[in-house]
Design a protein around this motif. Structure first.
Motif, short mmCIF file in Angstrom:
data_model
loop_
_atom_site.label_atom_id
_atom_site.label_comp_id
_atom_site.label_asym_id
_atom_site.label_seq_id
_atom_site.Cartn_x
_atom_site.Cartn_y
_atom_site.Cartn_z
N ALA A 32 1.32 -1.23 0.01
CA ALA A 32 -0.09 0.23 -0.61
C ALA A 32 0.80 0.81 0.13
O ALA A 32 2.15 1.15 -0.22
CB ALA A 32 -0.86 0.16 0.98
N GLY A 33 0.05 2.18 -0.10
CA GLY A 33 0.95 3.24 -0.86
C GLY A 33 1.76 3.87 1.27
O GLY A 33 1.33 3.93 2.03
N SER A 34 2.95 4.58 1.02
CA SER A 34 3.89 4.40 2.00
C SER A 34 3.36 5.44 2.43
O SER A 34 4.00 6.96 1.21
CB SER A 34 4.82 4.34 1.99
OG SER A 34 6.04 3.96 3.14
N LEU A 60 8.28 2.98 4.63
CA LEU A 60 8.67 1.94 3.14
C LEU A 60 9.69 0.78 3.89
O LEU A 60 8.85 -0.52 3.23
CB LEU A 60 8.69 2.48 1.63
CG LEU A 60 9.42 1.08 0.76
CD1 LEU A 60 7.97 0.70 -0.21
CD2 LEU A 60 9.41 2.60 -0.53
N THR A 61 10.30 1.03 3.79
CA THR A 61 11.60 0.17 4.24
C THR A 61 10.75 -0.57 5.24
O THR A 61 10.84 -1.91 5.58
CB THR A 61 12.64 0.71 5.02
OG1 THR A 61 13.54 1.86 4.03
CG2 THR A 61 13.74 -0.19 5.92
N GLN A 121 -0.41 16.14 3.58
CA GLN A 121 0.72 15.12 2.73
C GLN A 121 1.46 15.60 1.63
O GLN A 121 0.33 16.20 0.70
CB GLN A 121 -0.69 13.62 3.09
CG GLN A 121 0.49 12.55 2.17
CD GLN A 121 -0.34 11.35 1.52
OE1 GLN A 121 -1.27 11.72 2.29
NE2 GLN A 121 0.86 10.64 1.98
N LEU A 122 2.37 15.72 1.02
CA LEU A 122 3.21 15.83 -0.10
C LEU A 122 3.68 14.72 -0.89
O LEU A 122 3.91 15.10 -1.90
CB LEU A 122 3.98 17.20 0.01
CG LEU A 122 3.51 18.25 0.52
CD1 LEU A 122 4.87 19.17 0.89
CD2 LEU A 122 2.38 18.91 -0.11
N VAL A 123 3.53 13.57 -0.37
CA VAL A 123 4.66 12.71 -0.83
C VAL A 123 3.94 11.22 -0.64
O VAL A 123 3.38 10.38 1.18
CB VAL A 123 6.46 12.86 0.00
CG1 VAL A 123 6.77 11.65 -1.05
CG2 VAL A 123 7.34 13.47 -0.43
N GLU A 124 3.75 10.11 -1.29
CA GLU A 124 3.61 8.82 -1.46
C GLU A 124 3.76 8.31 -2.45
O GLU A 124 4.02 8.39 -3.51
CB GLU A 124 1.71 8.82 -1.50
CG GLU A 124 1.72 7.61 -1.11
CD GLU A 124 -0.31 7.44 -0.57
OE1 GLU A 124 -0.51 6.16 -0.92
OE2 GLU A 124 -1.07 8.50 -0.63
N ILE A 125 4.63 6.87 -1.97
CA ILE A 125 4.84 5.69 -2.60
C ILE A 125 4.61 4.46 -2.21
O ILE A 125 4.06 4.17 -0.85
CB ILE A 125 6.98 5.73 -2.88
CG1 ILE A 125 6.93 6.77 -2.63
CG2 ILE A 125 7.21 4.56 -2.63
CD1 ILE A 125 8.68 7.41 -2.03
N THR A 126 3.73 3.75 -3.99
CA THR A 126 3.58 2.76 -3.98
C THR A 126 4.94 1.63 -4.12
O THR A 126 5.52 1.88 -4.98
CB THR A 126 2.19 2.58 -4.28
OG1 THR A 126 2.57 2.59 -5.97
CG2 THR A 126 0.94 3.52 -3.65
N ALA A 127 4.77 0.58 -3.82
CA ALA A 127 5.80 -0.14 -4.53
C ALA A 127 5.46 -1.79 -4.72
O ALA A 127 4.26 -2.50 -3.86
CB ALA A 127 6.67 -0.18 -3.03
N THR A 128 6.30 -1.87 -5.80
CA THR A 128 6.20 -4.24 -5.72
C THR A 128 7.31 -4.19 -5.51
O THR A 128 8.82 -3.94 -5.98
CB THR A 128 5.13 -4.59 -7.67
OG1 THR A 128 4.02 -3.97 -6.97
CG2 THR A 128 5.31 -5.70 -7.17
N ALA A 129 7.81 -5.68 -4.88
CA ALA A 129 8.38 -6.12 -4.62
C ALA A 129 8.76 -7.70 -4.37
O ALA A 129 7.85 -8.26 -4.00
CB ALA A 129 9.02 -5.18 -2.89
N VAL A 130 9.69 -8.65 -5.20
CA VAL A 130 10.49 -9.36 -4.64
C VAL A 130 10.17 -9.80 -3.16
O VAL A 130 11.22 -9.40 -2.60
CB VAL A 130 11.31 -10.02 -5.31
CG1 VAL A 130 12.14 -11.54 -5.57
CG2 VAL A 130 11.00 -10.19 -7.06
#
Length: 137
Positions: A32-34, A60-61, A121-130
């Motif tokens: 989900a978005g961090s 996110l980490t 809120q000014l920043v959000e990061i979504t991710a897909t990881a192995v």
């Protein structure tokens, strides 16, 4: 196994790949978005996209660690920045580059948007990881 692809016929991306390919049967985590909130739910870095990006990456980490993965195993991200110009986007991207996400390099999209989900809120990061084999039960 992760295969990072930079397409020879396209403009070479500065610190990301055009695509990431994984073998069938690989365990993936869709995060989900961090967001730039601390453990108590308070906004970190009000008015400061760079400070917010740092908090987002710290969060996110932790999301990655919880699923047995890490920044080096991120395949793709979408980076959202509230901005109408490129200066804030570039400043946030500098934080992303310095974080370890670009070691892959992962595939990424950087977007300027008009607003995000939390006030200030000014920043959000979504991710897909192995999720590496070694982290599986």
């Amino acid at each position: 196994m992760i295969q990072r692809v930079t397409v020879p016929g396209l403009f070479p991306p500065p610190t990301y790949s055009h695509a990431s390919v994984v073998e069938a049967g690989t365990r993936l985590a869709f995060l989900a978005g961090s967001v730039p909130l601390d453990a108590e739910g308070k906004l970190v870095g009000e008015g400061d996209p760079v400070r917010q990006a740092e908090q987002v990456l710290a969060n996110l980490t932790e999301q990655l660690r919880a699923v047995g993965s890490g920044l080096a195993h991120v395949l793709s991200t979408d980076v959202y920045v509230v901005s109408t110009g490129t200066a804030a986007l570039s400043a946030v991207w500098d934080v992303v580059e310095a974080s370890g996400l670009s070691t892959g390099p992962h595939s990424s999209t950087l977007l300027g948007v008009s607003c995000l989900g939390y006030p200030g809120q000014l920043v959000e990061i979504t991710a897909t990881a192995v999720v590496p084999e070694s982290a599986r039960p």
